[in-house]
Design a protein around this motif. Structure first.
Motif, PDB file in Angstrom:
ATOM      1  N   PHE A 122       0.839  -1.203   0.000  1.00  0.00           N
ATOM      2  CA  PHE A 122       0.000   0.000   0.000  1.00  0.00           C
ATOM      3  C   PHE A 122       0.877   1.258   0.000  1.00  0.00           C
ATOM      4  CE2 PHE A 122      -1.602   3.451   2.660  1.00  0.00           C
ATOM      5  CZ  PHE A 122      -2.623   3.907   1.838  1.00  0.00           C
ATOM      6  N   LEU A 123       1.874   1.269   0.885  1.00  0.00           N
ATOM      7  CA  LEU A 123       2.713   2.472   1.002  1.00  0.00           C
ATOM      8  C   LEU A 123       3.531   2.721  -0.263  1.00  0.00           C
ATOM      9  CD1 LEU A 123       3.893   2.328   4.714  1.00  0.00           C
ATOM     10  CD2 LEU A 123       2.322   3.971   3.648  1.00  0.00           C
ATOM     11  N   GLU A 124       3.922   1.636  -0.911  1.00  0.00           N
ATOM     12  CA  GLU A 124       4.695   1.802  -2.146  1.00  0.00           C
ATOM     13  C   GLU A 124       3.873   2.546  -3.195  1.00  0.00           C
ATOM     14  OE1 GLU A 124       6.557  -1.837  -3.581  1.00  0.00           O
ATOM     15  OE2 GLU A 124       6.942  -0.823  -5.514  1.00  0.00           O
ATOM     16  N   VAL A 125       2.595   2.142  -3.330  1.00  0.00           N
ATOM     17  CA  VAL A 125       1.727   2.822  -4.300  1.00  0.00           C
ATOM     18  C   VAL A 125       1.474   4.257  -3.843  1.00  0.00           C
ATOM     19  CG1 VAL A 125      -0.564   2.810  -5.383  1.00  0.00           C
ATOM     20  CG2 VAL A 125       0.624   0.643  -4.967  1.00  0.00           C
ATOM     21  N   TYR A 126       1.204   4.395  -2.553  1.00  0.00           N
ATOM     22  CA  TYR A 126       0.887   5.711  -1.983  1.00  0.00           C
ATOM     23  C   TYR A 126       2.028   6.689  -2.250  1.00  0.00           C
ATOM     24  CZ  TYR A 126      -1.143   8.849   1.514  1.00  0.00           C
ATOM     25  OH  TYR A 126      -1.731   9.898   2.150  1.00  0.00           O
ATOM     26  N   ASP A 127       3.237   6.232  -1.967  1.00  0.00           N
ATOM     27  CA  ASP A 127       4.396   7.122  -2.102  1.00  0.00           C
ATOM     28  C   ASP A 127       4.801   7.334  -3.555  1.00  0.00           C
ATOM     29  OD1 ASP A 127       4.506   7.471   0.604  1.00  0.00           O
ATOM     30  OD2 ASP A 127       5.972   5.860   0.933  1.00  0.00           O
ATOM     31  N   TRP A 186       1.481   7.219  -8.438  1.00  0.00           N
ATOM     32  CA  TRP A 186       1.005   6.970  -9.808  1.00  0.00           C
ATOM     33  C   TRP A 186      -0.070   5.910  -9.654  1.00  0.00           C
ATOM     34  CZ3 TRP A 186       2.684   9.139 -14.507  1.00  0.00           C
ATOM     35  CH2 TRP A 186       2.071   8.593 -15.642  1.00  0.00           C
ATOM     36  N   TYR A 187      -1.342   6.316  -9.739  1.00  0.00           N
ATOM     37  CA  TYR A 187      -2.418   5.465  -9.237  1.00  0.00           C
ATOM     38  C   TYR A 187      -3.167   4.649 -10.288  1.00  0.00           C
ATOM     39  CZ  TYR A 187      -1.356   8.183  -5.118  1.00  0.00           C
ATOM     40  OH  TYR A 187      -0.690   8.771  -4.080  1.00  0.00           O
ATOM     41  N   VAL A 188      -2.950   4.954 -11.569  1.00  0.00           N
ATOM     42  CA  VAL A 188      -3.679   4.209 -12.611  1.00  0.00           C
ATOM     43  C   VAL A 188      -2.709   3.763 -13.699  1.00  0.00           C
ATOM     44  CG1 VAL A 188      -5.477   4.358 -14.385  1.00  0.00           C
ATOM     45  CG2 VAL A 188      -5.856   5.442 -12.174  1.00  0.00           C
ATOM     46  N   LEU A 189      -2.784   2.477 -14.060  1.00  0.00           N
ATOM     47  CA  LEU A 189      -1.928   1.888 -15.113  1.00  0.00           C
ATOM     48  C   LEU A 189      -0.461   2.292 -14.953  1.00  0.00           C
ATOM     49  CD1 LEU A 189      -3.998   1.911 -18.456  1.00  0.00           C
ATOM     50  CD2 LEU A 189      -3.703   0.052 -16.808  1.00  0.00           C
ATOM     51  N   GLY A 190       0.114   1.843 -13.880  1.00  0.00           N
ATOM     52  CA  GLY A 190       1.536   2.132 -13.633  1.00  0.00           C
ATOM     53  C   GLY A 190       2.338   0.858 -13.477  1.00  0.00           C
ATOM     54  N   LYS A 191       3.396   0.994 -12.687  1.00  0.00           N
ATOM     55  CA  LYS A 191       4.370  -0.076 -12.487  1.00  0.00           C
ATOM     56  C   LYS A 191       3.745  -1.330 -11.854  1.00  0.00           C
ATOM     57  CE  LYS A 191       8.372  -0.120  -9.275  1.00  0.00           C
ATOM     58  NZ  LYS A 191       7.946  -0.823  -8.098  1.00  0.00           N
ATOM     59  N   GLN A 192       2.809  -1.133 -10.925  1.00  0.00           N
ATOM     60  CA  GLN A 192       2.225  -2.293 -10.227  1.00  0.00           C
ATOM     61  C   GLN A 192       1.439  -3.170 -11.205  1.00  0.00           C
ATOM     62  OE1 GLN A 192       3.076  -2.881  -7.147  1.00  0.00           O
ATOM     63  NE2 GLN A 192       4.019  -0.895  -6.787  1.00  0.00           N
ATOM     64  N   GLU A 225      -4.245   0.106  -9.733  1.00  0.00           N
ATOM     65  CA  GLU A 225      -2.834   0.007  -9.327  1.00  0.00           C
ATOM     66  C   GLU A 225      -2.672  -0.596  -7.908  1.00  0.00           C
ATOM     67  OE1 GLU A 225      -0.523   0.484 -11.488  1.00  0.00           O
ATOM     68  OE2 GLU A 225       1.272   1.191 -10.474  1.00  0.00           O
ATOM     69  N   LEU A 226      -3.550  -0.168  -6.998  1.00  0.00           N
ATOM     70  CA  LEU A 226      -3.466  -0.692  -5.621  1.00  0.00           C
ATOM     71  C   LEU A 226      -3.779  -2.187  -5.593  1.00  0.00           C
ATOM     72  CD1 LEU A 226      -5.207   1.585  -2.959  1.00  0.00           C
ATOM     73  CD2 LEU A 226      -2.936   0.553  -2.845  1.00  0.00           C
ATOM     74  N   GLN A 227      -4.832  -2.585  -6.311  1.00  0.00           N
ATOM     75  CA  GLN A 227      -5.191  -4.012  -6.319  1.00  0.00           C
ATOM     76  C   GLN A 227      -4.058  -4.834  -6.932  1.00  0.00           C
ATOM     77  OE1 GLN A 227      -7.462  -4.895  -4.488  1.00  0.00           O
ATOM     78  NE2 GLN A 227      -8.670  -3.029  -4.305  1.00  0.00           N
ATOM     79  N   ALA A 228      -3.423  -4.302  -7.953  1.00  0.00           N
ATOM     80  CA  ALA A 228      -2.300  -5.024  -8.573  1.00  0.00           C
ATOM     81  C   ALA A 228      -1.174  -5.201  -7.557  1.00  0.00           C
ATOM     82  CB  ALA A 228      -1.800  -4.268  -9.810  1.00  0.00           C
TER      83      ALA A 228
END
Ligand SMILES: Cc1ncc(COP(=O)(O)O)c(C=O)c1O
Length: 369
Positions: free
Chosen positions: A23-28, A31-37, A233-236
């Motif tokens: 969670f924190l990785e995405v938060y920090d 980039w919340y949509v279609l990113g690295k995750q 992104e978070l779910q990924a």
């Protein structure tokens, strides 16, 4: 002892810190949509599925719909689907404007019966949608042979069978485009809605990417009337934490199913799950059948045991599909399954003691007729 139908604790207690970190990785990263995750999860899940491509999709129903849409299944086409599936498989066919053609399942495996498919094929048939129900792989060899002979697409509904195999080949790797769901209670579940499509076809994978993202490959340039059906992104990020543990959780599911199988054999009129030769089962659900289903369910509920009916009404008898004009009696196997099936508690980490408690309550039920 209270035993719910499903519990996440056996999985989630162990991964709490990793999930927090994800969670924190995405938060920090912000980039919340279609990113690295999403990119990374797609690669991992394609690897798990032995396919060249995976596309993260908003949920399982959208993944089924986009699979059919990407294959240009549409108005005037017929799609063969089992008569006892979850409604989402049929809804996806309706979304693209095609006609669902119901075929009865095998009465022992509850999966599409390959020997009954040929009779349902017409010049309008465009695709077959096998559903790996409850976690058992369909007999994909004969289904693919038939599809190839008749030039039909195959879209697997792999929502319930992550990791199951037929003759050693994993589900989600057989069809042209295969949809799955990561709804929280699935074998691999997100913390909300999520899904994916797996395929070996590069052009199809590209088209699915475009369709899930407003019909756009290049920002603000739209080549088709697309959708917003992207995996979050978070779910990924959460799914990336869970995927490496999936095999271990599947083993736990299989051990619990074996204990039920041993404990419940020769009990009353119970029909226990049957796995076809060549197929494996990952026990998304442990489904027993009995003519006294409602009574048994009430007895277990009164004794603190959660159960679920998968599914009480088959698609052809749903109000939503009354325009198709089907009546009671049209698909007797699906109707019998709907009237007799009951799913017992099953989740990774469910203790032997709890399984024994369920088994002895079921035995008690039958010993007091
Ligand atoms: C067989 C089957 N197909 C499709 C779906 C739809 O998935 P979702 O709930 O992610 O839309 C589900 C689960 O809900 C399912 O069990």
């Amino acid at each position: 002892m209270k035993i719910p139908y499903v519990s996440f604790s056996g999985m989630h207690d162990d991964i709490r810190e990793d999930m927090n970190r994800a969670f924190l990785e995405v938060y920090d990263n912000a980039w919340y949509v279609l990113g690295k995750q999403v990119d990374e999860f797609e690669q991992l899940y394609a690897g798990f599925s032995s396919t060249s491509y995976c596309k993260g999709i908003s949920n399982g129903l959208d993944a089924l719909f986009l699979s059919l849409k990407a294959l240009d299944v549409g108005p005037g086409d017929e799609v063969i689907v089992p008569s006892n599936t979850y409604i989402a498989t049929v809804l996806a066919i309706s979304y693209v404007g095609a006609q669902p053609i119901f075929v009865e399942p095998d009465k022992r495996t509850y999966n599409l019966d390959p020997s009954k498919i040929a009779a349902a094929i017409t010049p309008k048939t465009k695709a077959i949608m096998p559903v790996h129900l409850y976690g058992q792989s369909c007999e994909m060899g004969p289904i693919m042979d038939l599809a190839n002979q008749h030039g039909l697409f195959v879209v697997e509904d792999n929502a319930q069978a992550h990791g199951a195999t037929y003759q050693g080949k994993i589900t989600g790797a057989w069809g042209h485009a295969n949809a799955t769901s990561f709804y929280p209670a699935k074998n691999l579940g997100a913390l909300g809605d999520a899904g994916a499509i797996t395929t070996n076809d590069a052009a199809l994978a590209d088209k699915i990417s475009m369709l899930r993202n407003y019909g756009s490959k290049k920002k603000y340039y739209n080549e088709a009337i697309g959708h917003n059906m992207r995996l979050d992104e978070l779910q990924a990020a959460f799914l990336k934490v869970k995927l490496p543990r999936l095999n271990q959780w599947t083993q736990s599911r299989c051990q619990i199913a074996e204990s039920y199988q041993r404990g419940l054999q020769h009990t009353g009129d119970l029909v226990l799950p049957y796995t076809a030769p060549g197929a494996t089962h990952v026990y998304h659900a442990y489904v027993i059948r009995t003519n006294r289903r409602d009574e048994l369910m009430a007895y277990l509920t009164a004794n603190g045991i959660g159960t679920i009916i998968h599914y009480p009404v088959p698609p052809h008898l749903q109000q939503a599909y009354q325009d198709l004009g089907y009546q009671k009696g049209d698909f007797p196997i699906a109707e019998e399954l709907a009237a007799t099936s009951l799913s017992l508690p099953l989740w990774p980490g469910l203790s032997e003691e709890k399984v024994n408690e369920v088994v002895s309550l079921v035995q008690q039920f039958y010993s007091n007729p």
